[in-house]
Scaffold this active site. Structure first.
Site, PDB file in Angstrom:
ATOM      1  N   HIS A   1       1.498  13.212   5.846  1.00  0.00           N
ATOM      2  CA  HIS A   1       1.750  14.474   5.122  1.00  0.00           C
ATOM      3  C   HIS A   1       2.426  14.342   3.878  1.00  0.00           C
ATOM      4  O   HIS A   1       1.586  14.073   2.340  1.00  0.00           O
ATOM      5  CB  HIS A   1       1.016  15.726   5.725  1.00  0.00           C
TER       6      HIS A   1
ATOM      7  N   HIS B   1       4.948  13.329   1.456  1.00  0.00           N
ATOM      8  CA  HIS B   1       4.765  11.497   0.934  1.00  0.00           C
ATOM      9  C   HIS B   1       6.322  10.820   0.280  1.00  0.00           C
ATOM     10  O   HIS B   1       6.371   9.663   0.794  1.00  0.00           O
ATOM     11  CB  HIS B   1       3.957  11.388  -0.537  1.00  0.00           C
TER      12      HIS B   1
ATOM     13  N   HIS C   1      -3.522   5.901   2.965  1.00  0.00           N
ATOM     14  CA  HIS C   1      -4.477   6.451   1.897  1.00  0.00           C
ATOM     15  C   HIS C   1      -5.560   5.171   0.854  1.00  0.00           C
ATOM     16  O   HIS C   1      -5.366   5.206  -0.103  1.00  0.00           O
ATOM     17  CB  HIS C   1      -3.296   6.510   0.535  1.00  0.00           C
TER      18      HIS C   1
ATOM     19  N   HIS D   1       0.265  16.857  11.234  1.00  0.00           N
ATOM     20  CA  HIS D   1      -0.523  16.680   9.226  1.00  0.00           C
ATOM     21  C   HIS D   1      -0.885  17.019   8.581  1.00  0.00           C
ATOM     22  O   HIS D   1      -1.267  17.956   8.273  1.00  0.00           O
ATOM     23  CB  HIS D   1      -1.408  15.430   9.606  1.00  0.00           C
TER      24      HIS D   1
ATOM     25  N   ASP E   1       0.305   8.176   6.216  1.00  0.00           N
ATOM     26  CA  ASP E   1      -0.670   8.393   5.136  1.00  0.00           C
ATOM     27  C   ASP E   1      -0.573   7.215   3.970  1.00  0.00           C
ATOM     28  O   ASP E   1      -0.098   6.359   2.838  1.00  0.00           O
ATOM     29  CB  ASP E   1       0.891   9.485   3.754  1.00  0.00           C
TER      30      ASP E   1
ATOM     31  N   ASN F   1      -5.911  15.314   5.326  1.00  0.00           N
ATOM     32  CA  ASN F   1      -6.439  16.359   5.318  1.00  0.00           C
ATOM     33  C   ASN F   1      -7.304  15.329   4.206  1.00  0.00           C
ATOM     34  O   ASN F   1      -8.149  15.990   3.310  1.00  0.00           O
ATOM     35  CB  ASN F   1      -5.293  17.296   3.883  1.00  0.00           C
ATOM     36  N   HIS F   2      -7.094  14.209   3.697  1.00  0.00           N
ATOM     37  CA  HIS F   2      -8.202  13.599   2.960  1.00  0.00           C
ATOM     38  C   HIS F   2      -9.052  12.935   3.358  1.00  0.00           C
ATOM     39  O   HIS F   2     -10.236  12.519   2.657  1.00  0.00           O
ATOM     40  CB  HIS F   2      -7.330  12.536   2.328  1.00  0.00           C
TER      41      HIS F   2
ATOM     42  N   ASP G   1      -4.555  10.589   6.792  1.00  0.00           N
ATOM     43  CA  ASP G   1      -4.650   9.529   5.796  1.00  0.00           C
ATOM     44  C   ASP G   1      -5.094   8.664   5.577  1.00  0.00           C
ATOM     45  O   ASP G   1      -4.288   7.821   4.953  1.00  0.00           O
ATOM     46  CB  ASP G   1      -3.846  10.602   4.548  1.00  0.00           C
TER      47      ASP G   1
END
Length: 715
Positions: free
Chosen positions: A245, A247, A22, A217, A20, A128-129, A60
């Site tokens: 996933h 955080h 991002h 995830h 993650d 998922n992002h 992610d």
């Protein structure tokens, strides 16, 4: 033998674990725009300094499904800077790479590519992002994979059955089986686990000698009845689960006493929500594996922007605040200013002195004003700290705790639940909002033909993936299916009878969730294919090639438009494939070649499916009544197709295709379910590693050390 030599010997895998990241989160923010890129630079530098064998990312990597050019460019720049080099790769791939990386145009690990010089391979699943989308089901990771920077694995496009084939690695005498599963909607994956449609394939040879890692995830905490994946669903032969996933950083492995494996939750490397879970100190993990034992060392990230959060209940300060006092609001504001100033002082003292760490911290003050109090102007309050905090617009958050009349005692407020309730509108999924709207709407505006679930999924695709034709194609698809149902029933042509049959058919479809999921997937495939078809046609048509003539007829019911297209397109594709002859890759013989890796590949139990090419079929649009009348009363009626009517592409390949190699497995038996695996005698022993410990206890976690052996070694 020294402790350092024990940890660095030729049989030990060293893996950097992160999830993650991002990249691109708030990239347009003047203050926080580069936070994710700075931290990603630190993570890659950490991998290089520790001379890891490879990096393992849990999804992610990007915050947006379609990252900006700046974010994608900087990501590729950093990967090339830190992951390319002449250092030899110390492990080899034993599995069939055409299965592991079958979705890639280059189905082999990047460091075995003769055109690349990779020093740190990066293995990643999608989250998922940044999940695959569009007609070709591509994601940002596929761009990095095509460029030879990332090895994207763990993809599964089937909604009927998932076979997870591991990437088999070996370094010295240590064998590692790396399983991965990219993000899938939690409800769907939950249902597939319940129906035993998820299978984890295992090597036939020496299956007990492999250290098994699974990267996933999904939701770990329960957000609904089926909106998460329980740990008990995972197979018990696993040794370690890397859970993405979520955080909140819980990177220290925790033991699942039922399944007897360990779970590590690295958490995110950037604060994406001002919640208590994000305030936990963030780390990446340095995982060492030797034989069937492991060791996880926590490495704190030093470029993370500081984040402090505090909760205040005004009713608890009755000696200071009186709701009936005329100046109570000024007193509350002064009290909140004092709280924020206190957090800023703590941030200043705890600053690590790292020149790359952002100076302005994130500050969040949550105020419960229940009990007759009124909130003050938050914008005016935030202006006092605009030059000192990174989030001046949302420093303070007011909420009201709903009092429970049945409880006489004043129970302590659970801020976690209150915060989740206050942010529910932000985290609630679009399909849930659509379903809730139609279920609570008046009878006159409720859906009578479509289902709430299908419409919700279509709206979700439209919002998240920008599939503009998603809703339109879903309506057309379900309309066509209802028309076929009415024709097969051959009922009387009365409106009441038709309405009754439509309602019955709709209720039947709502009960069959699996069939409804297939309908939605089919409609989404049509939408993606329709968009691609439109782009292809528009690219072949120029202003000189398009001639449109309009004719007006006397009859008002008839109008026609002739379209003449002189296509000048020419096929430019060339069918070519990479040779399979053995070659020696750069970086020494340890790298091996693709052919040799495949010759020594372990036999896995799997199956192959055939890819179906999409079929283009024109579809005429009509109402249900017209469709029924056309079949029963007017069999010879002619329909004039309007040029503006859309062409629907029917493509079942998204539901069925599995890019699996069948050449090496056609003669193998059917895969045996991992549930039949009998637990080895190690249940009475603790799984894990027993390394020499040369680091501080705060920086590493080793739940597997035998107490007696450990003490003896330390002496």
């Amino acid at each position: 033998m020294s402790a350092g030599n024990t940890l660095e010997d030729e049989d030990t895998f060293k893996i950097l674990i992160a999830t993650d990241i991002h990249l691109g989160y708030l990239e347009k923010d003047a203050i926080r725009g580069n936070d994710t890129l700075v931290t990603f630079d630190e993570i890659l530098r950490c991998a290089q300094d520790n001379e890891v064998d490879f990096m393992l990312l849990g999804g992610d990597l990007f915050h947006d499904n379609k990252p900006s050019r700046k974010t994608l460019h900087t990501c590729m720049e950093l990967l090339r800077k830190y992951c390319m080099g002449d250092n030899p790769i110390q492990f080899e791939i034993l599995s069939d790479q055409s299965v592991n990386f079958g979705f890639s145009k280059f189905p082999w690990v990047n460091y075995q590519d003769g055109n690349l010089n990779v020093s740190i391979p990066v293995f990643s699943i999608h989250g998922n992002h940044d999940d695959p989308t569009g007609a070709d089901a591509l994601c940002a990771l596929d761009l990095l994979s095509c460029a030879g920077l990332v090895n994207h694995f763990g993809r599964s496009m089937s909604v009927e059955k998932i076979d997870i084939s591991p990437v088999l690695m070996q370094k010295g005498n240590t064998k590692l089986a790396l399983y991965g599963l990219g993000a899938i909607p939690d409800e769907r994956l939950y249902r597939m686990f319940v129906n035993k449609q998820v299978t984890m394939l295992r090597p036939k040879e020496e299956e007990d000698s492999w250290f098994n890692i699974f990267v996933i995830h999904q939701n770990r905490s329960k957000h609904g009845a089926t909106n998460y994946i329980p740990e008990q669903f995972l197979d018990d032969f696993l040794d370690l689960v890397i859970w993405g996933h979520e955080h909140e950083c819980k990177i220290a492995p925790t033991r699942n006493e039922q399944q007897l494996f360990y779970v590590s939750q690295p958490g995110s490397s950037v604060v994406t929500s001002l919640s208590p879970g994000e305030a936990v100190k963030k780390h990446v993990g340095l995982l060492r594996i030797k034989g069937k034992k492991m060791n996880m060392r926590k490495i704190p990230l030093k470029t993370i922007r500081q984040f402090f959060i505090e909760d205040v209940v005004l009713a608890d300060h009755s000696d200071i605040f009186n709701p009936d006092h005329p100046k109570v609001m000024q007193k509350i504001e002064a009290f909140c200013v004092e709280k924020v100033e206190g957090m800023l002082d703590v941030a200043e003292r705890e600053r690590l002195g790292n020149p790359r760490q952002p100076e302005k911290p994130l500050i969040r003050l949550r105020v419960d004003y229940s009990g007759g109090f009124e909130p003050f102007n938050t914008l005016r309050f935030s202006q006092k700290f605009v030059e000192r905090v990174a989030n001046p617009k949302d420093v303070i958050h007011f909420f009201r705790h709903r009092e429970q009349k049945n409880k006489k005692d004043d129970a302590q407020i659970n801020f976690e639940k209150v915060a989740n309730r206050s942010s529910e509108g932000m985290t609630l999924r679009v399909e849930d909002l659509v379903k809730q709207f139609f279920e609570t709407a008046e009878k006159s505006v409720r859906l009578s033909l479509l289902t709430e679930r299908g419409m919700g999924e279509a709206v979700q695709e439209f919002v998240d993936k920008e599939e503009k034709d998603a809703i339109d194609e879903l309506v057309k698809f379900q309309l066509e299916k209802t028309q076929r149902f009415l024709k097969e029933r051959q009922i009387d042509v009365t409106e009441d009878k038709i309405d009754e049959e439509v309602r019955h058919f709709r209720e039947t479809r709502k009960k069959n969730i699996a069939e409804e999921d297939e309908e939605v997937q089919e409609a989404m495939s049509r939408a993606r294919a329709h968009r691609t078809e439109g782009k292809d046609v528009s690219s072949l048509i120029s202003d000189d090639d398009l001639v449109i003539s309009e004719e007006k007829a006397a009859d008002s019911d008839e109008s026609s438009a002739s379209v003449t297209i002189r296509g000048r397109g020419r096929s430019r594709g060339r069918g070519s494939s990479r040779g399979q002859s053995s070659s020696t890759g750069r970086g020494g013989s340890r790298r091996g070649s693709r052919s040799s890796g495949r010759e020594t590949s372990k036999e896995l139990k799997t199956s192959s499916k055939t890819y179906k090419a999409p079929v283009v079929t024109p579809v005429k649009n009509m109402s249900i009544m017209d469709a029924f009348k056309a079949s029963s009363q007017h069999p010879a009626r002619t329909w004039h197709q309007n040029p503006s009517e859309e062409v629907i592409i029917s493509d079942d390949s998204d539901l069925e295709e599995m890019f699996l190699s069948s050449s090496s497995k056609q003669d193998q038996g059917k895969p045996s379910r991992s549930e039949s695996f009998s637990k080895r005698g190690s249940q009475s022993q603790s799984k894990g590693v027993n390394f020499y410990d040369d680091d501080d206890d705060e920086d590493e976690f080793d739940p597997f050390k035998s107490s007696t052996t450990f003490r003896g070694n330390r002496r």
